[in-house]
Motif scaffolding. Structure first.
Motif, PDB file in Angstrom:
ATOM      1  N   GLY A   1      -4.064  -4.677  12.325  1.00 23.85           N
ATOM      2  CA  GLY A   1      -3.323  -3.252  11.741  1.00 23.85           C
ATOM      3  C   GLY A   1      -2.249  -3.084  13.329  1.00 23.85           C
ATOM      4  O   GLY A   1      -2.555  -3.457  14.909  1.00 23.85           O
TER       5      GLY A   1
ATOM      6  N   ARG B   1      -2.516  -0.125  15.179  1.00 21.83           N
ATOM      7  CA  ARG B   1      -3.292   0.438  16.607  1.00 21.83           C
ATOM      8  C   ARG B   1      -4.117  -0.240  16.736  1.00 21.83           C
ATOM      9  O   ARG B   1      -4.448  -0.235  17.941  1.00 21.83           O
TER      10      ARG B   1
ATOM     11  N   SER C   1       2.654  -4.812  11.073  1.00 21.33           N
ATOM     12  CA  SER C   1       3.161  -3.937  11.792  1.00 21.33           C
ATOM     13  C   SER C   1       4.715  -4.174  10.941  1.00 21.33           C
ATOM     14  O   SER C   1       5.552  -5.043  11.666  1.00 21.33           O
TER      15      SER C   1
ATOM     16  N   ALA D   1      -7.485   0.368  10.316  1.00 17.35           N
ATOM     17  CA  ALA D   1      -7.878   1.247  10.014  1.00 17.35           C
ATOM     18  C   ALA D   1      -6.814   1.322   7.982  1.00 17.35           C
ATOM     19  O   ALA D   1      -7.325   2.006   6.857  1.00 17.35           O
ATOM     20  N   GLU D   2      -5.976   0.340   8.112  1.00 18.66           N
ATOM     21  CA  GLU D   2      -5.145   0.372   7.221  1.00 18.66           C
ATOM     22  C   GLU D   2      -5.098  -0.852   6.459  1.00 18.66           C
ATOM     23  O   GLU D   2      -4.548  -1.176   5.244  1.00 18.66           O
ATOM     24  N   LEU D   3      -5.403  -1.385   7.210  1.00 20.93           N
ATOM     25  CA  LEU D   3      -6.203  -2.666   6.330  1.00 20.93           C
ATOM     26  C   LEU D   3      -6.584  -3.015   5.340  1.00 20.93           C
ATOM     27  O   LEU D   3      -7.746  -2.962   5.226  1.00 20.93           O
TER      28      LEU D   3
END
Length: 166
Positions: free
Chosen positions: A87, A89, A126, A164-166
């Motif tokens: 991701g 970040r 992204s 964190a969001e994958l």
């Protein structure tokens, strides 16, 4: 938030078919016989506190800086990785390794990891990142699970996923 003196834990998850191998056609192969090829692993690894935190109250993770033994373990874990899936970040954190140098005060495991990271392909998911800050990096606007399955199936190397969001 990790407490002072918190114990570091490395979480590692890998996904591989139960038999470890599949009979699949090799991309670009002639109409000849299908050969056996291994299916790459998808690796997720993170250093956390025992109570599951990866950052302190201020969002920092200096408390989790690995010692030489842990760094060596991580280096050996990711050495077979051919592609990192990040991701935005996580990529912005990891891109440090693109220019990390082997300074005299740095342990050899530091330079080893920098080389491992630079040698791998990177895919960054992204919607906002305009361009990559590292070589061997491409940006995808949407995460596509089928593309990851194909990567695992046809890649000759493992893939590591982080964010964190994958």
């Amino acid at each position: 938030m990790p407490r002072p003196g918190a114990v570091r834990v490395i979480l590692i998850f890998t996904m591989r078919p139960p038999d470890g191998e599949r009979r699949i056609p090799t991309p670009g192969a002639s109409a000849g016989p299908v050969r056996w090829v291994g299916v790459a692993r998808l690796i997720y690894a993170a250093i956390t506190s025992l109570d599951g935190y990866v950052a302190d109250e201020e969002g920092g993770f200096d408390w989790a800086v690995p010692d030489d033994e842990v760094h060596t373990f991580v280096n050996d874990l990711v050495r077979p990785v051919g592609t990192y899936l990040y991701g935005r970040r996580m990529y912005e954190t990891m891109v440090f390794w693109e220019t990390a140098s082997a300074e005299a005060d740095r342990p050899s495991v530091f330079a080893d990891y920098a080389g491992i990271w630079r040698d791998a392909e990177k895919i960054v998911y992204s919607r906002t990142l305009e361009s990559p800050s590292s070589e061997r990096t491409r940006i995808e606007r949407e995460f596509d699970p089928d593309a990851v399955r194909r990567l695992k199936q046809y890649s000759g190397a493992d893939a590591a996923i982080g964010g964190a969001e994958l």
